[in-house]
Structures are given as structure tokens and as C-alpha cells.
Design a protein around this motif. Structure first.
Motif, PDB file in Angstrom:
ATOM      1  N   LEU A  50      -7.878  99.984 -67.870  1.00  0.00           N
ATOM      2  CA  LEU A  50      -6.427 100.145 -67.778  1.00  0.00           C
ATOM      3  C   LEU A  50      -5.849  99.215 -66.723  1.00  0.00           C
ATOM      4  CD1 LEU A  50      -5.992 104.026 -68.054  1.00  0.00           C
ATOM      5  CD2 LEU A  50      -4.860 102.324 -69.504  1.00  0.00           C
ATOM      6  N   GLY A  51      -6.518  99.142 -65.579  1.00  0.00           N
ATOM      7  CA  GLY A  51      -6.042  98.272 -64.515  1.00  0.00           C
ATOM      8  C   GLY A  51      -6.060  96.807 -64.901  1.00  0.00           C
ATOM      9  N   MET A  52      -7.020  96.418 -65.714  1.00  0.00           N
ATOM     10  CA  MET A  52      -7.085  95.036 -66.172  1.00  0.00           C
ATOM     11  C   MET A  52      -5.999  94.727 -67.198  1.00  0.00           C
ATOM     12  SD  MET A  52     -11.254  94.972 -66.348  1.00  0.00           S
ATOM     13  CE  MET A  52     -11.456  93.467 -67.297  1.00  0.00           C
ATOM     14  N   ARG A  53      -5.562  95.744 -67.921  1.00  0.00           N
ATOM     15  CA  ARG A  53      -4.465  95.563 -68.881  1.00  0.00           C
ATOM     16  C   ARG A  53      -3.114  95.548 -68.167  1.00  0.00           C
ATOM     17  NH1 ARG A  53      -5.534  96.288 -74.333  1.00  0.00           N
ATOM     18  NH2 ARG A  53      -3.369  96.883 -74.739  1.00  0.00           N
ATOM     19  N   PHE A  54      -3.034  96.248 -67.037  1.00  0.00           N
ATOM     20  CA  PHE A  54      -1.788  96.325 -66.270  1.00  0.00           C
ATOM     21  C   PHE A  54      -2.088  95.956 -64.810  1.00  0.00           C
ATOM     22  CE2 PHE A  54      -1.553  99.304 -69.780  1.00  0.00           C
ATOM     23  CZ  PHE A  54      -0.311  99.034 -70.354  1.00  0.00           C
ATOM     24  N   PRO A  55      -2.374  94.685 -64.545  1.00  0.00           N
ATOM     25  CA  PRO A  55      -2.884  94.286 -63.221  1.00  0.00           C
ATOM     26  C   PRO A  55      -1.871  94.351 -62.094  1.00  0.00           C
ATOM     27  CG  PRO A  55      -2.497  92.357 -64.578  1.00  0.00           C
ATOM     28  CD  PRO A  55      -2.289  93.530 -65.469  1.00  0.00           C
ATOM     29  N   ASN A  56      -0.589  94.488 -62.406  1.00  0.00           N
ATOM     30  CA  ASN A  56       0.427  94.499 -61.362  1.00  0.00           C
ATOM     31  C   ASN A  56       0.879  95.897 -60.968  1.00  0.00           C
ATOM     32  OD1 ASN A  56       0.702  91.645 -61.092  1.00  0.00           O
ATOM     33  ND2 ASN A  56       1.821  91.618 -63.028  1.00  0.00           N
ATOM     34  N   GLN A  57       0.329  96.931 -61.619  1.00  0.00           N
ATOM     35  CA  GLN A  57       0.833  98.275 -61.402  1.00  0.00           C
ATOM     36  C   GLN A  57      -0.293  99.298 -61.269  1.00  0.00           C
ATOM     37  OE1 GLN A  57       3.300  98.351 -64.998  1.00  0.00           O
ATOM     38  NE2 GLN A  57       5.094  98.483 -63.669  1.00  0.00           N
ATOM     39  N   SER A  58       0.014 100.410 -60.610  1.00  0.00           N
ATOM     40  CA  SER A  58      -0.912 101.531 -60.523  1.00  0.00           C
ATOM     41  C   SER A  58      -0.691 102.443 -61.718  1.00  0.00           C
ATOM     42  CB  SER A  58      -0.689 102.311 -59.222  1.00  0.00           C
ATOM     43  OG  SER A  58       0.554 102.990 -59.266  1.00  0.00           O
ATOM     44  N   ILE A  59      -1.530 103.461 -61.847  1.00  0.00           N
ATOM     45  CA  ILE A  59      -1.441 104.358 -62.995  1.00  0.00           C
ATOM     46  C   ILE A  59      -0.121 105.112 -63.019  1.00  0.00           C
ATOM     47  CG2 ILE A  59      -2.541 106.319 -61.825  1.00  0.00           C
ATOM     48  CD1 ILE A  59      -3.991 106.887 -64.499  1.00  0.00           C
ATOM     49  N   ILE A  60       0.476 105.347 -61.868  1.00  0.00           N
ATOM     50  CA  ILE A  60       1.770 106.031 -61.798  1.00  0.00           C
ATOM     51  C   ILE A  60       2.841 105.199 -62.481  1.00  0.00           C
ATOM     52  CG2 ILE A  60       3.491 107.052 -60.256  1.00  0.00           C
ATOM     53  CD1 ILE A  60       0.786 108.440 -60.149  1.00  0.00           C
ATOM     54  N   GLN A  61       2.754 103.883 -62.363  1.00  0.00           N
ATOM     55  CA  GLN A  61       3.765 102.994 -62.921  1.00  0.00           C
ATOM     56  C   GLN A  61       3.517 102.661 -64.387  1.00  0.00           C
ATOM     57  OE1 GLN A  61       2.834 100.237 -59.685  1.00  0.00           O
ATOM     58  NE2 GLN A  61       4.977 100.256 -59.075  1.00  0.00           N
ATOM     59  N   TYR A  62       2.297 102.239 -64.727  1.00  0.00           N
ATOM     60  CA  TYR A  62       2.087 101.807 -66.121  1.00  0.00           C
ATOM     61  C   TYR A  62       2.006 102.976 -67.093  1.00  0.00           C
ATOM     62  CZ  TYR A  62      -3.027 102.283 -65.162  1.00  0.00           C
ATOM     63  OH  TYR A  62      -4.288 102.733 -64.829  1.00  0.00           O
ATOM     64  N   SER A  63       1.778 104.195 -66.614  1.00  0.00           N
ATOM     65  CA  SER A  63       1.787 105.343 -67.522  1.00  0.00           C
ATOM     66  C   SER A  63       3.172 105.538 -68.138  1.00  0.00           C
ATOM     67  CB  SER A  63       1.350 106.614 -66.789  1.00  0.00           C
ATOM     68  OG  SER A  63       2.216 106.895 -65.709  1.00  0.00           O
ATOM     69  N   GLU A  64       4.231 105.201 -67.383  1.00  0.00           N
ATOM     70  CA  GLU A  64       5.584 105.307 -67.922  1.00  0.00           C
ATOM     71  C   GLU A  64       5.793 104.300 -69.050  1.00  0.00           C
ATOM     72  OE1 GLU A  64       8.587 105.128 -64.964  1.00  0.00           O
ATOM     73  OE2 GLU A  64       7.685 106.684 -63.693  1.00  0.00           O
ATOM     74  N   HIS A  65       5.184 103.157 -68.920  1.00  0.00           N
ATOM     75  CA  HIS A  65       5.305 102.127 -69.958  1.00  0.00           C
ATOM     76  C   HIS A  65       4.533 102.510 -71.223  1.00  0.00           C
ATOM     77  CE1 HIS A  65       6.026  98.136 -71.541  1.00  0.00           C
ATOM     78  NE2 HIS A  65       4.725  97.932 -71.715  1.00  0.00           N
ATOM     79  N   ILE A  66       3.482 103.311 -71.051  1.00  0.00           N
ATOM     80  CA  ILE A  66       2.624 103.659 -72.186  1.00  0.00           C
ATOM     81  C   ILE A  66       3.130 104.883 -72.938  1.00  0.00           C
ATOM     82  CG2 ILE A  66       0.291 104.413 -72.849  1.00  0.00           C
ATOM     83  CD1 ILE A  66      -0.786 102.818 -70.477  1.00  0.00           C
ATOM     84  N   ILE A  67       3.460 105.958 -72.229  1.00  0.00           N
ATOM     85  CA  ILE A  67       3.798 107.229 -72.901  1.00  0.00           C
ATOM     86  C   ILE A  67       5.233 107.685 -72.634  1.00  0.00           C
ATOM     87  CG2 ILE A  67       1.428 108.041 -72.970  1.00  0.00           C
ATOM     88  CD1 ILE A  67       1.970 109.755 -70.537  1.00  0.00           C
ATOM     89  N   GLY A  68       5.997 106.916 -71.901  1.00  0.00           N
ATOM     90  CA  GLY A  68       7.372 107.307 -71.641  1.00  0.00           C
ATOM     91  C   GLY A  68       7.530 107.951 -70.270  1.00  0.00           C
ATOM     92  N   LYS A  69       8.766 107.944 -69.792  1.00  0.00           N
ATOM     93  CA  LYS A  69       9.034 108.355 -68.415  1.00  0.00           C
ATOM     94  C   LYS A  69       8.688 109.812 -68.136  1.00  0.00           C
ATOM     95  CE  LYS A  69      12.736 108.461 -64.971  1.00  0.00           C
ATOM     96  NZ  LYS A  69      14.158 108.116 -64.694  1.00  0.00           N
ATOM     97  N   TRP A  70       9.133 110.728 -69.009  1.00  0.00           N
ATOM     98  CA  TRP A  70       8.995 112.151 -68.684  1.00  0.00           C
ATOM     99  C   TRP A  70       7.569 112.652 -68.845  1.00  0.00           C
ATOM    100  CZ3 TRP A  70      12.608 113.847 -65.806  1.00  0.00           C
ATOM    101  CH2 TRP A  70      13.905 113.334 -65.937  1.00  0.00           C
ATOM    102  N   LEU A  71       6.888 112.230 -69.886  1.00  0.00           N
ATOM    103  CA  LEU A  71       5.479 112.616 -70.030  1.00  0.00           C
ATOM    104  C   LEU A  71       4.637 112.027 -68.904  1.00  0.00           C
ATOM    105  CD1 LEU A  71       4.883 112.294 -73.903  1.00  0.00           C
ATOM    106  CD2 LEU A  71       5.022 114.393 -72.535  1.00  0.00           C
ATOM    107  N   ALA A  72       4.937 110.788 -68.537  1.00  0.00           N
ATOM    108  CA  ALA A  72       4.210 110.153 -67.448  1.00  0.00           C
ATOM    109  C   ALA A  72       4.487 110.864 -66.124  1.00  0.00           C
ATOM    110  CB  ALA A  72       4.605 108.680 -67.347  1.00  0.00           C
TER     111      ALA A  72
END
Length: 373
Positions: free
Chosen positions: A61-83
Motif C-alpha cells: 500500500l505504501g508503495m502505491r501511495f508513497p506520499n501519504q500515510s494510511i490515514i490519508q490514502y484510505s480516504e482516496h480508496i474508500i471515501g472520506k467517512w468510511l476511512a
């Protein structure tokens, strides 16, 4: 605030090792022996493999989203509220993990060393030390871990090697244990001791070459997991499964039974406890840092320092909730197993959805994506 990319793959591996090796090293052989008696080393190995699966998911996951932590890229993957819900679970879990680590440290100290010192004093002192240390940035965080890394690994390996002179290989047979029915529960309990490796999600955005995250993860888990397996194998081979089952902290007893050549030191438990305190600090430091850093990212703040002392009374109160040491270890095992849904299940879900939806972050050096996209 853009993260400074100064952490190398070697430093990342060292951070993982010093985070994983912590307070859990003392009761580890007991957990493994209760699960499969003489099969304890096998249980530990399988637990490390399960933990490595979760760490691999985080690295991918980190290699797919190298500029962000899981808190940030989870919003991009599943949406703001679920993340937001998933991130809240992560923050709460690691706050509880920090509290339990501090409480376990306090119990060991007041039982083995400072018998007349109140438990609350030992717990708050270690939490204060961690809180002050978390006011540094991620680069200083990495330097602190790298500074203590040799002091953690060397003595552990030394005790294992010196204890082998008292080992009996027959104590390790059969390698799968006499009653392997509880092996699954033991594997999950041991895997939970590696959950500090979740710190990788915070390290990757600060790595010079995020594409080496998987390699750093493999080396970190190989070293930490290898040390854990050898400690369990040495403990069981020296004491036997039945005697190990009766010891509250088998690793500490192993240090007591080990001496340097020519009786320079007849017992290594005092030196071991000194090193163990350092190991507890690095683990507590990482879990506390991860908690407040994740909270700052969730609230979209530029800095995490404001939470350093804000979280301190909350964590301290949680640390003092267990009634006694037995109750504490029951909570630790239950929380650890439940936490696997957070540290392995949640990243697996995010990676699967990101692959299905073909979501990928910006490359290193690009402007970070907007999580609300």
C-alpha cells in the motif's frame, strides 16, 4: 507541510526491529508454550509469518501511495467517512496498545526491581519520557531508533548463544507439540506481538526510496522474528515445556540462568533488564508517535506536537484500568487478537479495493493528491 525524505531502507528496517522487540519479549515463551508446549518455536515462527503478511500488505500500500500515510490514502480508496471510521479504530487501538505496554512495563519493574515503588510512578515516568520524545519530527524519530538498535539486538543474541550450553534438544520434540489443538490461538497471540510494525505506514512517506519498503519490511521481520524464534527455542530447550509453563516471564528466567564465560557475570538478568527497559521505550515511543501522528493527519493539522501531552492523561488512565497482572495479560491477549483486524484485515481490504478500482497515488516528488478526489 511536506515530509522530508531522509529515511533509508536500512533505517526503516532498524525502526521496525526496535519497535517490534519490546515488552512482549518477556512473556513470549509463555504464550507460545501454553499454545503448543514443545511446539512453541513453531508457533512463534508461524506467528511471525502471519505478522509478515500484514507488514507486506502495508508495504505494498505504501508503495502505491508513497506520499501519504494510511490515514490519508484510505480516504482516496474508500471515501472520506468510511476511512474516518477505519482511522479512528487505528488511533484508538494504538492508544490502548501504548497504555498496555506502559502498564506491563510497570508491573515488571515493581515486581522484579523496584518493589517499594508505586506502580503509578513507573508507568507515568515511562509515558512522560515517550511523550517528550514524540515532540520531535520523523527524522529525529528515525535517528533515535537507529541509535538504540545495536543495544537491543546484541544482548538478546548474546543471551541466546550463552544459554545454549544448558540446552537439551529433546525438550524441543516433537516440534509440532504434544497437544497442538491450541496452536491457532497461540499463532494469533504471537502475531499480535508484532503489531508495532504498523509504524511502517508512517515511515514510508519519509523514505528516500519508498519502492524499497518491501525489502526493508522483509529484513526487519527476518531479524525481529528470527530473534523471537531463537529466544523461544532457547527457553524451551533449557527449561522444558512444563517448567516454562509455570514461569511468568520465562525470558527473564533464561537470563538469570545464563552466565558469561569464566563467571565474569554469574547472572545476566540485571544487564538484560537494563536493555529491556530501552526496548520498552522504543516500542512505546513508536506506538505513542503513531497515535498522535495519525490523529493529526485525521484532523488535517500541520503538526502533531500539540497532542504529545494532550494524550498523556488519557493513556495513563487506560494503563491503570487492569485490576492486576493476570487481568492485564488477559486484556493484552484479547486486544492483540482483535487488533489483527485493524493491522492486517483493514490493510488487506484497502489493498484489494485499490487494485479493483485501480487507485494509485502520485509518484515521489509529485504534489500529493487531494484525499477528497
Amino acid at each position: 507541510m511536506e515530509t522530508s525524505r531522509q529515511i533509508t531502507a536500512i533505517q526503516a528496517a532498524a525502526i521496525l526491529v526496535s519497535t517490534i522487540i519490546g515488552v512482549g519479549v518477556l512473556p513470549l515463551p509463555l504464550f507460545a508454550v501454553r499454545a503448543a508446549d514443545s511446539g512453541a518455536p513453531l508457533v512463534t515462527l508461524l506467528g511471525a509469518l502471519v505478522a509478515f503478511v500484514g507488514l507486506t500488505l502495508l508495504a505494498l500500500l505504501g508503495m502505491r501511495f508513497p506520499n501519504q500515510s494510511i490515514i490519508q490514502y484510505s480516504e482516496h480508496i474508500i471515501g472520506k467517512w468510511l476511512a474516518w471510521i477505519g482511522s479512528a479504530f487505528i488511533i484508538v487501538f494504538f492508544a490502548v496498545l501504548t497504555a498496555l505496554t506502559a502498564r506491563e512495563f510497570g508491573e515488571v519493574v515493581v515486581t522484579s526491581v523496584l518493589k517499594n515503588t508505586p506502580l503509578e510512578v513507573t508507568v507515568i515516568v515511562m509515558l512522560l519520557l515517550a511523550a517528550v520524545s514524540t515532540r520531535n519530527d520523523i527524522t529525529t524519530f528515525a535517528y533515535i531508533h537507529n541509535y538504540y538498535f545495536p543495544a537491543l539486538l546484541g544482548p538478546g543474541l548474546l543471551i541466546v548463544v550463552l544459554s545454549l550450553k544448558n540446552a537439551e534438544l529433546i525438550n524441543l520434540e516433537p516440534i509440532w507439540g504434544n497437544e497442538p489443538n491450541g496452536m491457532l490461538g497461540g499463532v494469533l497471540t504471537v502475531a499480535a506481538l508484532f503489531q508495532g510494525s504498523f509504524i511502517l505506514t508512517m515511515i514510508i512517506p519519509a523514505m528516500r526510496r519508498p519502492e524499497k519498503a518491501l525489502k526493508a519490511s522483509a529484513w526487519g521481520m527476518l531479524i525481529a522474528g528470527g530473534l523471537y524464534v531463537t529466544i523461544v527455542a532457547a527457553t524451551v530447550s533449557v527449561f522444558g515445556a512444563e517448567e516454562s509453563r509455570q514461569l511468568l516471564w520465562p525470558t527473564l528466567e533464561l537470563a538469570k540462568a545464563t552466565s558469561l564465560p569464566a563467571n565474569i557475570l554469574e547472572r545476566l538478568d540485571a544487564a538484560f533488564l537494563a536493555v529491556w527497559v530501552t526496548a520498552v521505550f522504543t516500542t512505546l515511543f513508536s506506538s505513542y508517535f503513531l497515535t498522535i501522528h495519525s490523529l493529526s493527519k485525521l484532523l488535517r493539522l500541520r503538526d502533531h506536537r500539540m497532542f504529545s501531552f494532550f494524550m498523556l492523561p488519557i493513556v495513563f488512565i487506560m494503563a491503570m484500568l487492569p485490576h492486576n497482572i493476570i487481568h492485564m495479560y488477559e486484556i493484552i491477549q484479547n486486544v492483540g487478537r482483535i487488533g489483527l483486524f485493524v493491522t492486517i484485515g483493514y490493510p488487506a481490504l484497502l489493498l484489494t479495493i485499490s487494485l479493483i478500482r485501480r487507485k494509485r497515488g502520485d509518484r515521489v516528488g509529485d504534489k500529493p493528491m487531494d484525499p477528497g478526489v
